[in-house]
Design a protein around this motif. Structure first.
Motif, PDB file in Angstrom:
ATOM      1  N   UNK A  65     -20.512 -16.686 -10.628  1.00 56.41           N
ATOM      2  CA  UNK A  65     -20.345 -16.175 -11.995  1.00 56.41           C
ATOM      3  C   UNK A  65     -20.510 -14.668 -12.067  1.00 56.41           C
ATOM      4  N   UNK A  66     -21.248 -14.105 -11.146  1.00 53.93           N
ATOM      5  CA  UNK A  66     -21.607 -12.692 -11.198  1.00 53.93           C
ATOM      6  C   UNK A  66     -21.679 -12.282  -9.739  1.00 53.93           C
TER       7      UNK A  66
ATOM      8  N   UNK B 260     -32.428  -6.106  -8.581  1.00 53.15           N
ATOM      9  CA  UNK B 260     -31.718  -6.963  -9.541  1.00 53.15           C
ATOM     10  C   UNK B 260     -31.875  -8.463  -9.232  1.00 53.15           C
TER      11      UNK B 260
ATOM     12  N   UNK C 103     -22.317 -22.861  -9.787  1.00 54.26           N
ATOM     13  CA  UNK C 103     -21.395 -21.775 -10.117  1.00 54.26           C
ATOM     14  C   UNK C 103     -22.167 -20.466 -10.339  1.00 54.26           C
ATOM     15  N   UNK C 104     -23.305 -20.576 -11.017  1.00 57.96           N
ATOM     16  CA  UNK C 104     -24.079 -19.366 -11.300  1.00 57.96           C
ATOM     17  C   UNK C 104     -24.703 -18.781 -10.039  1.00 57.96           C
TER      18      UNK C 104
ATOM     19  N   UNK D 110     -31.485  -1.528 -10.036  1.00 58.25           N
ATOM     20  CA  UNK D 110     -30.320  -2.037  -9.310  1.00 58.25           C
ATOM     21  C   UNK D 110     -30.757  -2.688  -7.999  1.00 58.25           C
TER      22      UNK D 110
ATOM     23  N   UNK E 156     -34.846 -14.706 -15.679  1.00 59.82           N
ATOM     24  CA  UNK E 156     -34.319 -15.346 -16.882  1.00 59.82           C
ATOM     25  C   UNK E 156     -33.432 -16.547 -16.576  1.00 59.82           C
ATOM     26  N   UNK E 157     -32.566 -16.448 -15.555  1.00 53.19           N
ATOM     27  CA  UNK E 157     -31.666 -17.586 -15.343  1.00 53.19           C
ATOM     28  C   UNK E 157     -32.456 -18.831 -14.927  1.00 53.19           C
TER      29      UNK E 157
ATOM     30  N   UNK F 184     -34.780  -9.638 -11.303  1.00 53.72           N
ATOM     31  CA  UNK F 184     -34.537  -9.597 -12.742  1.00 53.72           C
ATOM     32  C   UNK F 184     -33.646 -10.766 -13.165  1.00 53.72           C
ATOM     33  N   UNK F 185     -32.602 -11.006 -12.374  1.00 56.35           N
ATOM     34  CA  UNK F 185     -31.660 -12.076 -12.700  1.00 56.35           C
ATOM     35  C   UNK F 185     -32.355 -13.439 -12.697  1.00 56.35           C
TER      36      UNK F 185
ATOM     37  N   UNK G  22     -29.051  -7.084  -0.825  1.00 55.41           N
ATOM     38  CA  UNK G  22     -29.118  -5.720  -1.379  1.00 55.41           C
ATOM     39  C   UNK G  22     -30.582  -5.245  -1.390  1.00 55.41           C
TER      40      UNK G  22
ATOM     41  N   UNK H 134     -22.776 -26.235 -13.064  1.00 55.34           N
ATOM     42  CA  UNK H 134     -22.967 -24.915 -13.675  1.00 55.34           C
ATOM     43  C   UNK H 134     -23.978 -24.098 -12.880  1.00 55.34           C
TER      44      UNK H 134
END
Ligand code: FES
Lengths: 249, 118
Positions: free
Chosen positions: A88-89, A174, A83-84, A171, A181-182, A177-178, A98, A80
């Protein structure tokens, strides 16, 4: 000889193993959080970070292969996590690029291994070694508890500064930010795996050893970022409250 | 000590004064059955109603606002995206699924059925 610790004792020991050398306290992180860096410094950071965490899916894949079938929850967690990172995104390394582009860098520059410090390559080699050669519990302790679970504490200080002080858009920033939490959740699930499967005193001690080593590696890497890229511009790092009044700000 | 009360599960977690903690992390740590899937603000499976203590939560950032839309104004938060520094009470529908997997919604981008943990 060490005795088998209870889950709660072992958790406290794991937390203590990296608390003295947390990367959020290294000079580069401190300069970042206090708004001292220039955009070019961020390009160097992103480039080195790319070569350090870019192969994270590889590291997890090696750990997956080293995890026995009976530890199905650990295998599922690794899958998992992989995958993340990748599918996943937005691919996490694309978010990193970016950010580098928002700082004036290019994809080609970031992806070129020649632009990374030897320290970053050393970090990458260490990650390949631990994930490929150590017991899956030990590599989970090193990479997930020792490194990934540190990420939220680092980025939670750095992200607001990126938005409020350096003027990046949500943006553009990001990537951070991602991960705030993940990686909280990956880190916690990593703890659960290590607490469950480190079931001998030897395994517990080896986990602690590699958590310390992981924290030392990341601290040294972060310090090297400052010395290589920032020190020529800003001089040796001095904490704000230790500066001469004339130098403040 | 500040406390997160997970009302639907009738369980709570205490944490040290002065700390800010991630709500989903604390639920996983204490084995409390909050539904979740992606941990990245994508699926909305972990949306919770804030019954009390909203003033102790950090404000929602971009991913959470984008995922919840108008549910933010109705008092919802995503457990995976939310930090608290004080007492707070949450409830939820124990059978809830991801927002794209609700009956009558398209499943665009959903990862339902893949990541079964949590
Ligand atoms: S678990 Fe998917 S949005 Fe929080």
């Amino acid at each position: 000889m060490a005795e088998l610790m209870s889950r709660s004792e072992f958790r406290v020991a794991l937390e203590a193993a990296f608390s003295g050398t947390m990367a959020k306290d290294a000079s580069f992180s401190r300069a970042w959080a206090t708004g001292k860096l220039h955009k070019q410094h961020f390009v160097h950071w992103a480039t080195n970070h790319y070569h350090y965490i870019g192969p994270f899916g590889d590291y997890l894949g090696l750990m997956y292969a080293n995890t026995p079938d009976h530890a199905r929850d650990a295998k599922d967690f690794l899958l998992q996590n992989m995958y993340e990172e990748e599918l996943s995104d937005d691919r996490h390394t694309d978010l990193l690029i970016r950010f580098a582009e928002a700082c004036g860098g290019t994809r080609e520059y970031v992806q070129n291994r020649d632009n990374a410090m030897p320290f970053a390559k050393g970090m990458q080699g260490w990650m390949y070694y631990v994930s490929g050669r150590e017991n899956f519990v030990v590599s989970s302790a090193a990479l997930i508890v020792g490194l990934e679970s540190q990420v939220p504490s680092i980025y939670r200080t750095q992200y607001p500064t990126l938005i409020n002080k350096y003027g990046f858009s949500e943006w553009e920033a990001e990537f951070f930010d991602l991960h705030i939490t993940s990686d909280e959740i990956h880190g916690e699930r990593g703890y659960q795996i290590v607490l469950k499967y480190a079931d001998t005193p030897e395994l517990q001690q080896r986990c602690l050893h590699f958590v310390r080593e992981a924290a030392d590696m990341r601290f040294a890497y972060t310090k090297a970022l400052y010395e290589n890229y920032v020190m020529p511009d800003l001089g040796p790092w001095v904490e704000e409250d230790e500066r001469e009044p004339a130098l403040v700000g | 000590m500040p406390r997160i009360y997970f009302k639907t599960a009738d369980a709570h977690v205490d944490f040290a004064e002065g700390e800010e903690v991630n709500v989903l992390r604390m639920a996983i740590r204490e084995d409390i059955d909050v539904p979740w899937q992606c941990a990245s603000g994508n699926c909305g499976t972990d949306r919770l109603v804030v019954e009390e203590g909203a003033e102790n939560l950090d404000p929602p950032r971009r991913r959470e606002r984008a995922r919840l839309g108008e549910l933010v104004d109705k008092g919802y938060r995503l457990a995976c995206q939310t930090y608290t520094r004080g007492d707070v009470t949450f409830s939820w529908d124990p059978d809830q699924v991801g927002l794209d997997d609700e009956p009558g919604t398209s499943s665009g981008g959903s990862r339902a059925g893949w990541a079964g943990s949590g």
